[in-house]
Write a protein that holds these residues in place. Sequence first.
Motif, short mmCIF file in Angstrom:
data_model
loop_
_atom_site.label_atom_id
_atom_site.label_comp_id
_atom_site.label_asym_id
_atom_site.label_seq_id
_atom_site.Cartn_x
_atom_site.Cartn_y
_atom_site.Cartn_z
N ALA A 84 154.71 -76.60 38.75
CA ALA A 84 155.73 -77.02 37.79
C ALA A 84 156.86 -77.77 38.48
CB ALA A 84 156.26 -75.82 37.03
N THR A 85 157.24 -77.32 39.66
CA THR A 85 158.29 -78.00 40.42
C THR A 85 157.85 -79.40 40.83
OG1 THR A 85 159.07 -75.88 41.25
CG2 THR A 85 159.77 -77.85 42.44
N ILE A 86 156.61 -79.53 41.27
CA ILE A 86 156.08 -80.84 41.67
C ILE A 86 156.03 -81.78 40.47
CG2 ILE A 86 154.01 -82.04 42.50
CD1 ILE A 86 153.49 -79.53 44.25
N ILE A 87 155.54 -81.28 39.34
CA ILE A 87 155.46 -82.11 38.14
C ILE A 87 156.85 -82.50 37.65
CG2 ILE A 87 154.79 -82.08 35.70
CD1 ILE A 87 152.39 -80.33 36.59
N ALA A 88 157.79 -81.56 37.68
CA ALA A 88 159.16 -81.86 37.25
C ALA A 88 159.80 -82.91 38.15
CB ALA A 88 159.99 -80.58 37.24
N ALA A 89 159.59 -82.80 39.44
CA ALA A 89 160.14 -83.80 40.37
C ALA A 89 159.53 -85.17 40.12
CB ALA A 89 159.89 -83.36 41.81
N PHE A 90 158.22 -85.20 39.87
CA PHE A 90 157.53 -86.46 39.58
C PHE A 90 158.10 -87.09 38.31
CE2 PHE A 90 153.77 -88.85 38.05
CZ PHE A 90 153.62 -89.68 39.14
N LEU A 91 158.27 -86.30 37.25
CA LEU A 91 158.81 -86.82 36.00
C LEU A 91 160.27 -87.25 36.15
CD1 LEU A 91 157.28 -84.34 33.42
CD2 LEU A 91 156.62 -86.71 33.85
N LEU A 92 161.02 -86.53 36.97
CA LEU A 92 162.41 -86.91 37.22
C LEU A 92 162.50 -88.26 37.91
CD1 LEU A 92 165.35 -85.91 37.01
CD2 LEU A 92 165.08 -84.97 39.29
N VAL A 93 161.64 -88.48 38.89
CA VAL A 93 161.64 -89.77 39.59
C VAL A 93 161.25 -90.89 38.64
CG1 VAL A 93 160.43 -91.10 41.37
CG2 VAL A 93 161.23 -88.80 41.88
N ILE A 94 160.24 -90.66 37.80
CA ILE A 94 159.83 -91.69 36.84
C ILE A 94 160.97 -91.97 35.86
CG2 ILE A 94 158.29 -92.15 34.90
CD1 ILE A 94 156.11 -90.71 36.45
N GLY A 95 161.64 -90.91 35.39
CA GLY A 95 162.77 -91.09 34.47
C GLY A 95 163.90 -91.88 35.10
N MET A 96 164.20 -91.59 36.35
CA MET A 96 165.27 -92.32 37.04
C MET A 96 164.90 -93.79 37.23
SD MET A 96 167.73 -90.24 37.47
CE MET A 96 168.77 -90.84 38.77
N ARG A 97 163.63 -94.03 37.52
CA ARG A 97 163.17 -95.42 37.69
C ARG A 97 163.29 -96.18 36.37
NH1 ARG A 97 162.51 -97.94 42.25
NH2 ARG A 97 160.81 -99.12 41.34
N LEU A 98 162.92 -95.54 35.27
CA LEU A 98 163.04 -96.19 33.95
C LEU A 98 164.49 -96.42 33.59
CD1 LEU A 98 160.27 -94.38 31.88
CD2 LEU A 98 160.31 -96.76 32.59
N LEU A 99 165.34 -95.44 33.88
CA LEU A 99 166.76 -95.59 33.60
C LEU A 99 167.36 -96.76 34.40
CD1 LEU A 99 169.15 -94.30 32.06
CD2 LEU A 99 169.60 -92.99 34.13
N ALA A 100 166.99 -96.85 35.65
CA ALA A 100 167.48 -97.95 36.50
C ALA A 100 166.94 -99.29 36.01
CB ALA A 100 167.08 -97.71 37.95
N LEU A 101 165.71 -99.29 35.52
CA LEU A 101 165.11 -100.52 35.03
C LEU A 101 165.81 -101.02 33.77
CD1 LEU A 101 162.69 -102.52 35.36
CD2 LEU A 101 161.45 -101.03 33.79
N LEU A 102 166.16 -100.09 32.89
CA LEU A 102 166.77 -100.45 31.61
C LEU A 102 168.29 -100.56 31.67
CD1 LEU A 102 164.61 -98.17 29.31
CD2 LEU A 102 164.33 -100.62 29.72
N TRP A 103 168.89 -100.20 32.79
CA TRP A 103 170.35 -100.21 32.90
C TRP A 103 170.90 -101.60 32.88
CZ3 TRP A 103 173.63 -96.29 32.44
CH2 TRP A 103 174.95 -96.50 32.81
#
Length: 57
Positions: free
Chosen positions: A38-57
């Motif tokens: 769960a920690t690995i999956i959460a970290a993976f999703l967090l990184v993807i979310g941050m990348r999307l946020l940076a892309l759309l910023w």
Amino acid sequence: MSHILIVLAVIAFLFRKPLGRLIARQFPDRAKRQRVLATIIAAFLLVIGMRLLALLW
């Protein structure tokens, strides 16, 4: 960076049975193993979310 994450996700999907056995050997306790996954999956999703946020910023 995102290309590396995609490649790692594909490799993890292709080798999920051996990786599962490796994780099961490393963490014999089922609850601890699920927390680690769960920690690995959460970290993976967090990184993807941050990348999307940076892309759309």
